[in-house]
Design a protein around this motif. Structure first.
Motif, PDB file in Angstrom:
ATOM      1  N   THR A 135       1.018  -1.166  -0.003  1.00  0.00           N
ATOM      2  CA  THR A 135      -0.148   0.257  -0.174  1.00  0.00           C
ATOM      3  C   THR A 135       1.147   1.181   0.216  1.00  0.00           C
ATOM      4  OG1 THR A 135      -1.730  -1.252   1.192  1.00  0.00           O
ATOM      5  CG2 THR A 135      -1.808   1.205   1.319  1.00  0.00           C
ATOM      6  N   SER A 136       2.037   1.111   0.754  1.00  0.00           N
ATOM      7  CA  SER A 136       2.804   2.490   0.849  1.00  0.00           C
ATOM      8  C   SER A 136       3.300   2.548  -0.682  1.00  0.00           C
ATOM      9  CB  SER A 136       3.995   2.326   1.778  1.00  0.00           C
ATOM     10  OG  SER A 136       4.760   1.320   1.317  1.00  0.00           O
ATOM     11  N   ILE A 137       3.706   1.585  -1.470  1.00  0.00           N
ATOM     12  CA  ILE A 137       4.137   1.987  -2.701  1.00  0.00           C
ATOM     13  C   ILE A 137       3.166   2.534  -3.551  1.00  0.00           C
ATOM     14  CG2 ILE A 137       5.324   0.615  -4.907  1.00  0.00           C
ATOM     15  CD1 ILE A 137       6.793  -0.944  -3.027  1.00  0.00           C
ATOM     16  N   LEU A 138       1.894   1.964  -3.387  1.00  0.00           N
ATOM     17  CA  LEU A 138       0.697   2.379  -4.040  1.00  0.00           C
ATOM     18  C   LEU A 138       0.836   3.753  -3.954  1.00  0.00           C
ATOM     19  CD1 LEU A 138      -1.691   1.809  -5.789  1.00  0.00           C
ATOM     20  CD2 LEU A 138      -2.893   1.723  -3.735  1.00  0.00           C
ATOM     21  N   LEU A 139       0.565   4.303  -2.427  1.00  0.00           N
ATOM     22  CA  LEU A 139       0.472   5.798  -2.497  1.00  0.00           C
ATOM     23  C   LEU A 139       1.407   6.525  -3.116  1.00  0.00           C
ATOM     24  CD1 LEU A 139      -1.018   5.749   1.192  1.00  0.00           C
ATOM     25  CD2 LEU A 139      -1.997   6.319  -0.929  1.00  0.00           C
ATOM     26  N   LEU A 140       2.758   6.177  -3.010  1.00  0.00           N
ATOM     27  CA  LEU A 140       4.100   6.738  -3.585  1.00  0.00           C
ATOM     28  C   LEU A 140       3.657   6.930  -5.168  1.00  0.00           C
ATOM     29  CD1 LEU A 140       6.713   8.051  -3.267  1.00  0.00           C
ATOM     30  CD2 LEU A 140       7.673   5.429  -3.903  1.00  0.00           C
ATOM     31  N   VAL A 141       3.313   5.581  -5.725  1.00  0.00           N
ATOM     32  CA  VAL A 141       2.961   6.036  -7.115  1.00  0.00           C
ATOM     33  C   VAL A 141       1.784   7.066  -7.427  1.00  0.00           C
ATOM     34  CG1 VAL A 141       2.160   4.598  -8.949  1.00  0.00           C
ATOM     35  CG2 VAL A 141       3.795   3.505  -7.767  1.00  0.00           C
ATOM     36  N   ALA A 142       0.796   7.006  -6.607  1.00  0.00           N
ATOM     37  CA  ALA A 142      -0.356   7.882  -6.699  1.00  0.00           C
ATOM     38  C   ALA A 142       0.287   9.350  -6.904  1.00  0.00           C
ATOM     39  CB  ALA A 142      -1.448   7.453  -5.967  1.00  0.00           C
ATOM     40  N   MET A 143       1.056   9.545  -5.724  1.00  0.00           N
ATOM     41  CA  MET A 143       1.676  10.922  -5.809  1.00  0.00           C
ATOM     42  C   MET A 143       2.493  11.384  -6.772  1.00  0.00           C
ATOM     43  SD  MET A 143       3.252  11.826  -1.911  1.00  0.00           S
ATOM     44  CE  MET A 143       4.818  11.036  -1.979  1.00  0.00           C
ATOM     45  N   VAL A 144       3.301  10.367  -7.218  1.00  0.00           N
ATOM     46  CA  VAL A 144       4.227  10.747  -8.203  1.00  0.00           C
ATOM     47  C   VAL A 144       3.322  11.006  -9.734  1.00  0.00           C
ATOM     48  CG1 VAL A 144       5.937   9.875  -9.783  1.00  0.00           C
ATOM     49  CG2 VAL A 144       6.223   9.435  -7.386  1.00  0.00           C
ATOM     50  N   GLY A 145       2.274  10.148  -9.683  1.00  0.00           N
ATOM     51  CA  GLY A 145       1.221  10.260 -10.937  1.00  0.00           C
ATOM     52  C   GLY A 145       0.805  11.704 -10.834  1.00  0.00           C
ATOM     53  N   ALA A 146       0.218  11.960  -9.788  1.00  0.00           N
ATOM     54  CA  ALA A 146      -0.484  13.174  -9.636  1.00  0.00           C
ATOM     55  C   ALA A 146       0.578  14.605  -9.974  1.00  0.00           C
ATOM     56  CB  ALA A 146      -1.157  13.539  -8.414  1.00  0.00           C
ATOM     57  N   ILE A 147       1.534  14.396  -9.591  1.00  0.00           N
ATOM     58  CA  ILE A 147       2.573  15.558  -9.732  1.00  0.00           C
ATOM     59  C   ILE A 147       2.945  15.497 -11.334  1.00  0.00           C
ATOM     60  CG2 ILE A 147       4.791  16.376  -9.476  1.00  0.00           C
ATOM     61  CD1 ILE A 147       4.353  15.340  -6.506  1.00  0.00           C
ATOM     62  N   VAL A 148       3.187  14.259 -11.818  1.00  0.00           N
ATOM     63  CA  VAL A 148       3.477  14.345 -13.250  1.00  0.00           C
ATOM     64  C   VAL A 148       2.345  14.759 -14.175  1.00  0.00           C
ATOM     65  CG1 VAL A 148       3.998  12.684 -15.274  1.00  0.00           C
ATOM     66  CG2 VAL A 148       5.383  12.426 -12.958  1.00  0.00           C
ATOM     67  N   LEU A 149       1.168  14.433 -13.631  1.00  0.00           N
ATOM     68  CA  LEU A 149      -0.063  14.639 -14.892  1.00  0.00           C
ATOM     69  C   LEU A 149      -0.248  16.206 -14.894  1.00  0.00           C
ATOM     70  CD1 LEU A 149      -2.403  11.805 -13.958  1.00  0.00           C
ATOM     71  CD2 LEU A 149      -1.367  12.337 -16.041  1.00  0.00           C
ATOM     72  N   THR A 150      -0.026  16.590 -13.582  1.00  0.00           N
ATOM     73  CA  THR A 150      -0.411  18.330 -13.533  1.00  0.00           C
ATOM     74  C   THR A 150       0.814  19.008 -13.772  1.00  0.00           C
ATOM     75  OG1 THR A 150       0.103  17.932 -11.098  1.00  0.00           O
ATOM     76  CG2 THR A 150      -2.242  18.078 -11.782  1.00  0.00           C
ATOM     77  N   LYS A 151       2.002  18.737 -13.935  1.00  0.00           N
ATOM     78  CA  LYS A 151       3.195  19.543 -14.165  1.00  0.00           C
ATOM     79  C   LYS A 151       3.138  20.025 -15.785  1.00  0.00           C
ATOM     80  CE  LYS A 151       7.245  17.651 -14.759  1.00  0.00           C
ATOM     81  NZ  LYS A 151       7.922  18.045 -15.940  1.00  0.00           N
ATOM     82  N   ARG A 152       3.265  21.182 -15.691  1.00  0.00           N
ATOM     83  CA  ARG A 152       3.539  21.764 -17.089  1.00  0.00           C
ATOM     84  C   ARG A 152       4.745  21.377 -17.783  1.00  0.00           C
ATOM     85  NH1 ARG A 152      -0.108  26.078 -16.436  1.00  0.00           N
ATOM     86  NH2 ARG A 152      -1.951  25.226 -15.810  1.00  0.00           N
ATOM     87  N   GLU A 153       4.860  21.109 -19.242  1.00  0.00           N
ATOM     88  CA  GLU A 153       6.068  20.942 -19.935  1.00  0.00           C
ATOM     89  C   GLU A 153       6.692  22.405 -20.079  1.00  0.00           C
ATOM     90  OE1 GLU A 153       7.160  18.125 -21.057  1.00  0.00           O
ATOM     91  OE2 GLU A 153       5.641  17.074 -20.079  1.00  0.00           O
ATOM     92  N   LYS A 154       8.115  22.067 -20.195  1.00  0.00           N
ATOM     93  CA  LYS A 154       8.723  23.497 -20.258  1.00  0.00           C
ATOM     94  C   LYS A 154       8.482  24.182 -21.647  1.00  0.00           C
ATOM     95  CE  LYS A 154      12.948  22.971 -18.331  1.00  0.00           C
ATOM     96  NZ  LYS A 154      14.340  22.412 -18.390  1.00  0.00           N
ATOM     97  N   GLY A 155       8.222  25.349 -21.504  1.00  0.00           N
ATOM     98  CA  GLY A 155       7.935  26.002 -22.642  1.00  0.00           C
ATOM     99  C   GLY A 155       6.461  26.063 -23.073  1.00  0.00           C
ATOM    100  N   GLU A 156       5.716  25.073 -22.405  1.00  0.00           N
ATOM    101  CA  GLU A 156       4.183  25.251 -22.762  1.00  0.00           C
ATOM    102  C   GLU A 156       3.593  26.519 -22.089  1.00  0.00           C
ATOM    103  OE1 GLU A 156       0.164  22.546 -21.669  1.00  0.00           O
ATOM    104  OE2 GLU A 156       2.341  21.853 -21.127  1.00  0.00           O
ATOM    105  N   ARG A 157       2.553  26.994 -22.935  1.00  0.00           N
ATOM    106  CA  ARG A 157       1.994  28.333 -22.150  1.00  0.00           C
ATOM    107  C   ARG A 157       0.868  27.798 -21.377  1.00  0.00           C
ATOM    108  NH1 ARG A 157      -1.213  32.026 -24.417  1.00  0.00           N
ATOM    109  NH2 ARG A 157      -1.722  30.630 -25.951  1.00  0.00           N
ATOM    110  N   GLY A 158       0.730  28.744 -20.484  1.00  0.00           N
ATOM    111  CA  GLY A 158      -0.635  28.129 -19.532  1.00  0.00           C
ATOM    112  C   GLY A 158      -0.999  29.241 -18.569  1.00  0.00           C
TER     113      GLY A 158
END
Lengths: 171, 100
Positions: free
Chosen positions: A148-171
């Motif tokens: 479960t702890s690994i699952l929560l870590l993966v969810a945390m990384v996933g949420a950050i990666v999904l909402t991170k803007r790519e470099k140079g992307e306007r927003g």
């Protein structure tokens, strides 16, 4: 009628009414608040069933953390109401009919086909106490707990990666 | 003393309302809340059976279901925010194209 039964019936009405309110309110903020009330009533059911630890985790995890996240996203997006869109005319009646079939079928299977189980008696003093739950969790279920702890870590990384803007992307 | 079948019936009704919400509503956030409602209905059945059979395993499962639900909500809401940034809408009928 015993006190337990009266308490159960009142809470069941509250739970079903708040679930319906969640379904049919047009504003998403109202839906979220109805759902908080629903989770709170289910927490009281857990107390009635002799699961105080689960009841308090329900309040803190569901009614606290998860619903705060929901309200935060609703208000962040400003998406509390959608413009009425073109809907398929047969979709809603069909959905309601299918839900009706589902509740009949589930009720039949649960009430008449499952093993004959009797009533619920008042629990013994230590049943479901945090001490018992914890000792079972850390002895018998230690490996799932660690996974479960690994699952929560993966969810945390996933949420950050999904909402991170790519470099140079306007927003 | 409440018969356990009452709890199971309530759990079935709540699960059906959640499934109805997934089918009827078009707002992605409300669909997510309906999924949470279905998970809660399943948890209620778990705890009721735990009480009947006097074994604690069901409560441990409820604990794990809550953890998975928390992870699911974190990833799902991040997906919804990302979709909103590209399409300016969270209506699930608008999410019909695979690209852009």
């Amino acid at each position: 009628m015993s006190v337990d039964l009266i308490l159960f019936l009142i809470l069941a009405v509250v739970a079903v009414a708040t679930a319906l309110g969640m379904l049919f309110s047009q504003n998403a903020v109202y839906s979220a608040l109805f759902l908080v009330l629903n989770f709170a009533s289910i927490a009281v059911f857990y107390l009635l069933l002799g699961a105080p630890f689960i009841a308090l985790s329900q309040v803190s995890v569901y009614a606290g953390a998860i619903m705060v996240l929901f309200l935060f996203v609703i208000m962040l997006l400003g998406a509390d109401r959608l413009a009425p869109a073109k809907v398929l005319p047969w979709q809603r009646p069909l959905a309601i009919a299918l839900a009706f079939v589902l509740v009949i079928e589930a009720g039949y299977l649960l009430l008449f086909r499952s093993a004959p189980v009797g009533g619920i008696f008042p629990p013994s003093a230590t049943f479901g106490s945090p001490q018992e739950v914890g000792s079972m969790l850390f002895n018998q279920y230690l490996l799932p707990f660690e996974v479960t702890s690994i699952l929560l870590l993966v969810a945390m990384v996933g949420a950050i990666v999904l909402t991170k803007r790519e470099k140079g992307e306007r927003g | 003393m409440v018969p356990v079948s009452y709890y199971l019936a309530l759990s079935a009704v709540l699960f059906t309302l959640g499934a109805l919400g997934v089918l009827v509503r078009r707002n992605a956030l409300i669909i997510f809340m309906s999924v949470e409602l279905m998970l809660n209905a399943a948890n209620l059945a778990f705890v009721a059976f735990t009480r009947v059979f006097e074994v604690l395993n069901g409560q441990i499962f409820v604990f794990f279901v809550m953890t998975v639900a928390a992870a699911e909500v974190a990833v799902g809401l991040a997906l919804i925010v990302a979709i909103f940034h590209t399409k300016q809408s969270i209506d699930v009928d608008q999410m019909s194209s695979m690209k852009g």
